[in-house]
Design a protein around this motif. Structure first.
Motif, short mmCIF file in Angstrom:
data_model
loop_
_atom_site.label_atom_id
_atom_site.label_comp_id
_atom_site.label_asym_id
_atom_site.label_seq_id
_atom_site.Cartn_x
_atom_site.Cartn_y
_atom_site.Cartn_z
N ASP A 171 82.19 43.21 75.36
CA ASP A 171 82.31 44.64 75.64
C ASP A 171 80.96 45.22 76.04
N ASP B 239 81.46 50.91 73.90
CA ASP B 239 81.06 51.71 72.72
C ASP B 239 79.85 52.52 73.11
N ASP C 95 78.00 47.78 75.11
CA ASP C 95 77.43 48.53 73.99
C ASP C 95 76.33 49.45 74.50
#
Ligand code: DGT
Ligand code: CA
Ligand code: CA
Ligand code: ZN
Length: 506
Positions: A115, A160, A117
């Motif tokens: 993902d 995120d 970050d």
């Protein structure tokens, strides 16, 4: 068109061994629309009965589907980085954002990433979150709070964002860059000294935090001061994988050898030794590739088109190579007159046969500046056979470089089975360079193998394997792989200026 042919073409052609023509046949004969349909048809033995297919292609398709399922959902860094950069730029434009870095595995340049970050400094975190979830790239919000938000992007990747206070920037950056194992080791170091390390900083007593706990903040405003306070030299993100970097950073800080390597830099390449053109399966002429290399800041490129046994690429034979050599001479002349810098070298990507023989005669190879040799078939041989085959190619006095040694395609095809240590020893003995092919789904040799070459003193090249002018941009992924394998400038042959590079080749 899509309604009349409701086939998930992209999904199907992402399966190794399935191309557009196969998709068409499968649709027309068996109404195959998706990977699941294909798997069902193959398991029922329907593919083997089709004309031009047979049992072997059916087995191959099943194996590829199994591989696809096994390799899961991690994204290739090189394929998603442009999107990550656009996303990063959009957030940087928020007026409340003071600092922003993409951390996690992306900052460590891992070959695949789970993902995105993102770490930011802002005095108005709520405002940042408000703007963040409204970005057009965001498809779904998993959760959002005053300092932390998780979303899924339209492309399917998760992202995120965390907002941290300015005084914790270094500690937070370090924490969210990882790797997790590296973080744990740093935290244990702190504990041994009776301190506490977390994403807010390094504190003199357990229980301390930036927001009001006991204990004095010792470090954490920058990553540099954090490593220093722990008695370590600064460790580059690409090395933070718990493969000995902490010990090396200790030694470095104390002036004991071997310390940390000075990693090859992202601006250190002077040339590229694997470039394909429209003479075979590339998309552009020699001249256009040279112009693109010039724009990419290089000083030389080797033209390495495929050779005759790769018939589907229109591979060149000895005559073809001689003809191409004449054209290269002419283009070099013309470019020189026009004051252009990039020098074009004569090369080839010679195909290695099943037994390690080459498909181009030695006297023709002798006329080339750079000879790369590579495996493009017989991926299923035993370890002993594969190893012997490559070593035989390295023993040819004209073979300078082995291109993409293991033949892997990340998420698509396994590497060939090799005794890497024996290959590295043979490379050393024969003076053969091992390539780091920078193409994002190759990265071959990979970081672990780079490390073995560095330790054995085997030279490597970092090549784009460009098949189109814009593809010189992939070189950075090869450099990252070299850095993840602890390589310095001196380990990479194409950091040398042209004349010295040529003298150093076998
Ligand atoms: P990925 O996303 O799977 O490619 O890998 P990373 O390394 O980006 O990992 P991710 O996204 O789960 O977490 C980002 C960073 O946060 C990670 O590199 C280190 C830190 N981190 C995550 N979980 C933990 C943990 O349980 N303990 C510690 N010390 N750090 C963690
Ligand atoms: Ca991550
Ligand atoms: Ca994450
Ligand atoms: Zn090619």
């Amino acid at each position: 068109m899509k309604k009349s042919v409701p086939v998930n073409i992209l999904e199907l052609i992402s399966i190794e061994g399935v191309g557009p023509r196969t998709v068409k046949t499968l649709w027309e004969k068996l109404k195959v629309k998706s990977m699941d349909d294909l798997e069902r048809a193959a398991k029922a033995g329907k593919i083997a009965r089709l004309q031009h297919f047979g049992r072997r292609s059916e087995e191959k398709i099943l194996k590829s589907i199994e591989f696809r399922k096994r390799s899961g959902k991690r994204s290739l860094l090189g394929f998603v980085l442009p999107e990550v950069k656009r996303f990063e730029a959009a957030i940087k434009r928020f007026p409340e954002v003071e600092r922003l870095v993409v951390a996690g595995s992306i900052r460590r340049w891992k070959e695949t990433i789970g993902d995105i970050d993102i770490l930011a400094v802002s005095k108005k975190p709520e405002k940042v979150m408000e703007r963040f979830i409204k970005l057009p790239a965001v498809a779904h919000v998993y959760g959002t709070g005053p300092t932390k938000t998780n979303v899924r992007l339209k492309s399917g990747i998760d992202a995120d964002i965390r907002v941290v206070p300015e005084e914790s920037w270094g500690a937070a950056l370090n924490y969210f860059t990882g790797s997790k194992q590296h973080n744990i080791a740093l935290r244990e170091l702190a504990i041994k000294k009776g301190w506490k390390l977390n994403e807010y900083g390094l504190f003199s007593a357990k229980g301390g935090s930036a927001s009001g706990g006991k204990g004095k903040m010792l470090a954490g405003k920058t990553e540099q001061d954090l490593y220093k306070a722990l008695g370590l030299s600064y460790i580059e993100p690409e090395m933070r994988e718990m493969t000995g970097e902490i010990e090396a950073a200790f030694r470095e800080a104390k002036g004991v050898r071997p310390g940390l390597p000075k990693l090859v830099g992202y601006d250190d390449l002077k040339g590229d030794l694997q470039v394909q053109t429209s003479w075979t399966d590339g998309a552009a002429s020699i001249e256009r590739m040279a112009d693109a290399a010039e724009e990419a800041g290089l000083e030389y490129i080797a033209i390495t088109d495929h050779t005759k046994s790769l018939a589907m690429t229109g591979g060149l034979d000895e005559k073809g190579l001689a003809k191409q050599a004449k054209e290269i001479d002419a283009i070099n002349e013309k470019r020189k007159r026009r004051g252009k810098k990039v020098v074009i070298l004569k090369g080839a990507e010679v195909n290695i046969g099943k037994d390690g023989s080459l498909d181009i005669a030695n006297d023709a190879l002798a006329k080339l500046d750079v000879v790369g040799a590579a495996v493009h078939s017989h991926f299923g041989l035993s370890r002993a056979e594969q190893t012997r085959r490559i070593i035989r190619a390295m023993e040819n006095p004209h073979v300078d470089i082995i291109f993409h040694l293991t033949g892997r395609l990340i998420n698509t095809r396994d590497p060939i089975d090799l005794d890497i240590d024996e290959i590295v020893r043979a490379a050393k003995r024969t003076g053969t360079v091992l390539e780091i092919d920078a193409f994002p789904d190759r990265l071959d040799i990979k970081d672990e193998h780079v490390r073995k070459c560095v330790e054995a003193g085997v030279l490597m090249s970092i090549d784009s394997d460009a098949h189109a002018p814009e593809q010189f941009s992939v070189l950075k992924f090869g450099i990252a792989t070299a850095r993840r394998g602890w390589a310095s400038e001196a380990d990479i042959i194409n950091t040398l200026p042209l004349k010295r590079m040529l003298e150093t080749l076998k």
